[in-house]
Design a protein around this motif. Structure first.
Motif, PDB file in Angstrom:
ATOM      1  N   SER A   1      10.313  -1.516   2.499  1.00  0.00           N
ATOM      2  CA  SER A   1       8.594  -1.248   2.975  1.00  0.00           C
ATOM      3  C   SER A   1       8.603   0.029   2.868  1.00  0.00           C
ATOM      4  CB  SER A   1       9.476  -0.664   4.504  1.00  0.00           C
ATOM      5  OG  SER A   1       9.433  -1.421   5.430  1.00  0.00           O
TER       6      SER A   1
ATOM      7  N   GLY B   1       5.738  -0.641  -0.579  1.00  0.00           N
ATOM      8  CA  GLY B   1       4.789  -0.295   0.455  1.00  0.00           C
ATOM      9  C   GLY B   1       3.832   0.542  -0.590  1.00  0.00           C
TER      10      GLY B   1
ATOM     11  N   ASN C   1       0.293  -0.868  -2.047  1.00  0.00           N
ATOM     12  CA  ASN C   1      -1.109  -0.117  -1.376  1.00  0.00           C
ATOM     13  C   ASN C   1      -1.583   0.416  -2.416  1.00  0.00           C
ATOM     14  OD1 ASN C   1      -1.358  -0.792   1.600  1.00  0.00           O
ATOM     15  ND2 ASN C   1       0.524  -0.463   1.566  1.00  0.00           N
TER      16      ASN C   1
ATOM     17  N   ASN D   1      -2.238   2.808   5.796  1.00  0.00           N
ATOM     18  CA  ASN D   1      -0.941   2.418   5.158  1.00  0.00           C
ATOM     19  C   ASN D   1      -0.047   3.358   3.856  1.00  0.00           C
ATOM     20  OD1 ASN D   1      -0.997   0.000   7.548  1.00  0.00           O
ATOM     21  ND2 ASN D   1      -1.418  -0.961   6.005  1.00  0.00           N
TER      22      ASN D   1
ATOM     23  N   ASN E   1      -1.745   5.585  11.978  1.00  0.00           N
ATOM     24  CA  ASN E   1      -1.785   4.262  11.670  1.00  0.00           C
ATOM     25  C   ASN E   1      -1.677   3.071  12.636  1.00  0.00           C
ATOM     26  OD1 ASN E   1       0.459   2.205  10.435  1.00  0.00           O
ATOM     27  ND2 ASN E   1      -1.185   2.709   9.046  1.00  0.00           N
TER      28      ASN E   1
ATOM     29  N   SER F   1      -5.168   1.603  12.460  1.00  0.00           N
ATOM     30  CA  SER F   1      -5.348  -0.204  11.965  1.00  0.00           C
ATOM     31  C   SER F   1      -6.448  -1.489  12.185  1.00  0.00           C
ATOM     32  CB  SER F   1      -3.882  -0.676  11.234  1.00  0.00           C
ATOM     33  OG  SER F   1      -3.506   0.149  10.254  1.00  0.00           O
TER      34      SER F   1
ATOM     35  N   TYR G   1       6.745  -0.861  10.211  1.00  0.00           N
ATOM     36  CA  TYR G   1       6.466   0.060   9.274  1.00  0.00           C
ATOM     37  C   TYR G   1       6.538  -1.098   7.593  1.00  0.00           C
ATOM     38  CZ  TYR G   1       8.043   4.664   9.951  1.00  0.00           C
ATOM     39  OH  TYR G   1       7.085   5.982  10.177  1.00  0.00           O
TER      40      TYR G   1
ATOM     41  N   SER H   1       5.059  -3.873   8.181  1.00  0.00           N
ATOM     42  CA  SER H   1       3.221  -4.481   8.871  1.00  0.00           C
ATOM     43  C   SER H   1       3.144  -3.538   7.731  1.00  0.00           C
ATOM     44  CB  SER H   1       3.300  -3.942   9.907  1.00  0.00           C
ATOM     45  OG  SER H   1       1.711  -4.486   9.980  1.00  0.00           O
ATOM     46  N   SER H   2       2.373  -2.023   7.518  1.00  0.00           N
ATOM     47  CA  SER H   2       2.078  -1.514   6.346  1.00  0.00           C
ATOM     48  C   SER H   2       2.785  -1.910   4.965  1.00  0.00           C
ATOM     49  CB  SER H   2       2.480  -0.341   6.629  1.00  0.00           C
ATOM     50  OG  SER H   2       2.198   0.368   8.147  1.00  0.00           O
ATOM     51  N   CYS H   3       3.728  -2.389   4.031  1.00  0.00           N
ATOM     52  CA  CYS H   3       3.908  -2.580   3.025  1.00  0.00           C
ATOM     53  C   CYS H   3       3.804  -4.103   2.568  1.00  0.00           C
ATOM     54  CB  CYS H   3       4.456  -2.334   2.944  1.00  0.00           C
ATOM     55  SG  CYS H   3       6.441  -3.872   2.836  1.00  0.00           S
TER      56      CYS H   3
ATOM     57  N   ASN I   1       0.223  -6.137   3.387  1.00  0.00           N
ATOM     58  CA  ASN I   1      -0.659  -6.679   3.441  1.00  0.00           C
ATOM     59  C   ASN I   1      -0.609  -6.846   2.262  1.00  0.00           C
ATOM     60  OD1 ASN I   1      -1.018  -6.579   6.164  1.00  0.00           O
ATOM     61  ND2 ASN I   1      -1.939  -4.422   6.216  1.00  0.00           N
TER      62      ASN I   1
END
Length: 357
Positions: free
Chosen positions: A36, A40, A44, A71, A108, A112, A283, A285-287, A289
């Motif tokens: 991640s 991420g 991002n 993120n 976050n 989000s 975590y 999920s944040s990487c 996208n």
């Protein structure tokens, strides 16, 4: 009645699950955290650089840019969690970073899901009220909405900064959430309120709004014989699904922990195994996208031959629907939420520490 110290000792000492299972779960979590962080921050970071400096500031670009910023901030703090995890949850970074690190996680989460909700509402309004959106929907308004969402997310998360603290001696220090120092009943009550409020405001209500907006869009498009453009809508749907399945396990495990702390069920084993996995998914999920922005709705080979900026522009495009107007075979493009008709011209007009909760 059990005091708070005994509760924390009972909750944070893992005895119901065999050592091999815990070791496997922790290894999985560490690998997921490392992946991640590497993917991420890079992904991002690219989105922030390209969307922030090289793309025209449309409403969609502003909202997705803020999602990437949220993120990136979360993942930037991930090395602290990785270090603590590797040290068997020893926290060597002090009380302030203990508070800040945990608060960032929930800032976050809230910002989000708030952004995803606004993106869904925005697309719904574009389809239902195209004339109004042409006149009133601006990037400046989107920026103002994003600022408000950040403020709301911080307010919803400030309790974690207040109640999070370090506990233990210099040899072994834990970063824990203490909802009350001495009174067990108050501790349990505050934990119940926190879990329920977090679930309702950070998950259930936003996704109910998102579901309603999606239903309205589908019904409107079918009634007017619209067909959805693939890339922008697929990206939004993919990001929503990713967030939903990444954070749902965390909320489920939080309720199981609430049941255990309240003495209503023996769910400690599920919590011991579930929280590290749920944390890892949050975590991830944040990487994921940035990968969705590039790969969704794109031929696999074309993904690697098309510049990243073009992929992002396609993902954040505001070309929303195609319309077969008045049953004619002529297809017209809706750009910037504004329909164009050939005969009539232009119409003006979206705690993850193990056992932390």
């Amino acid at each position: 009645m059990e005091n708070v110290t005994a509760l924390l000792n009972r909750t944070y000492n893992y005895t119901s699950t065999d050592t091999d299972t815990i070791r496997i779960v922790h290894t999985f979590s560490l690998v997921a955290y490392a992946v991640s962080f590497l993917l991420g921050t890079t992904g991002n970071g690219l989105v922030i650089w390209i969307a922030g400096l090289k793309m025209k500031k449309t409403v969609s670009v502003v909202l997705f840019l803020n999602l990437a910023i949220a993120n990136f901030i979360l993942l930037s703090f991930l090395p602290l969690r990785i270090t603590s995890f590797a040290l068997n949850f020893h926290w060597p970074f002090g009380n302030f970073l203990c508070k800040l690190n945990s608060s960032i996680v929930f800032v976050n989460m809230f910002v989000s899901v708030f952004l995803l909700t606004v993106i869904s509402i925005d697309r719904c309004v574009c389809v239902v009220f195209p004339v109004w959106t042409q006149k009133h929907r601006t990037s400046a308004m989107a920026s103002m909405v994003a600022i408000i969402l950040w403020i709301c997310a911080v307010l919803f998360s400030v309790s974690y900064f207040i109640m999070r603290r370090t506990s233990g001696s210099e040899g072994y220090v834990s970063c824990v959430t203490n909802f009350h120092k001495t009174d067990y009943d108050t501790y349990v009550l505050r934990y119940r309120v926190t879990v329920i409020l977090r679930f309702m405001c950070g998950f259930f209500i936003p996704f109910t709004v998102i579901a309603v907006c999606g239903s309205v869009i589908i019904l409107r498009l079918r009634r007017n014989r619209f067909t959805v453009l693939t890339k922008p809508f697929k990206v939004i749907i993919a990001v929503l699904i990713s967030f939903f399945f990444s954070w749902l396990p965390f909320h489920v495990i939080s309720f199981l922990k609430m049941s255990y702390i309240s003495g209503e069920g023996n769910t400690l084993k599920s919590v011991e195994i579930g929280f590290p996995i749920a944390s890892s998914l949050a975590y991830l999920s944040s990487c994921i996208n940035p990968l969705l922005y590039v790969f969704i709705g794109q031929d696999f080979k074309a993904t690697f031959t098309t510049p990243i900026q073009i992929n992002l522009e396609n993902a954040f495009s505001e070309d929303i629907v195609r319309c077969d107007y008045m049953s004619k075979s002529v297809t017209t493009l809706v750009s910037n939420c504004t329909p164009h008709y050939p005969a009539k011209g232009r119409i003006d007009s979206f705690d993850t520490e193990i056992l932390e909760g």
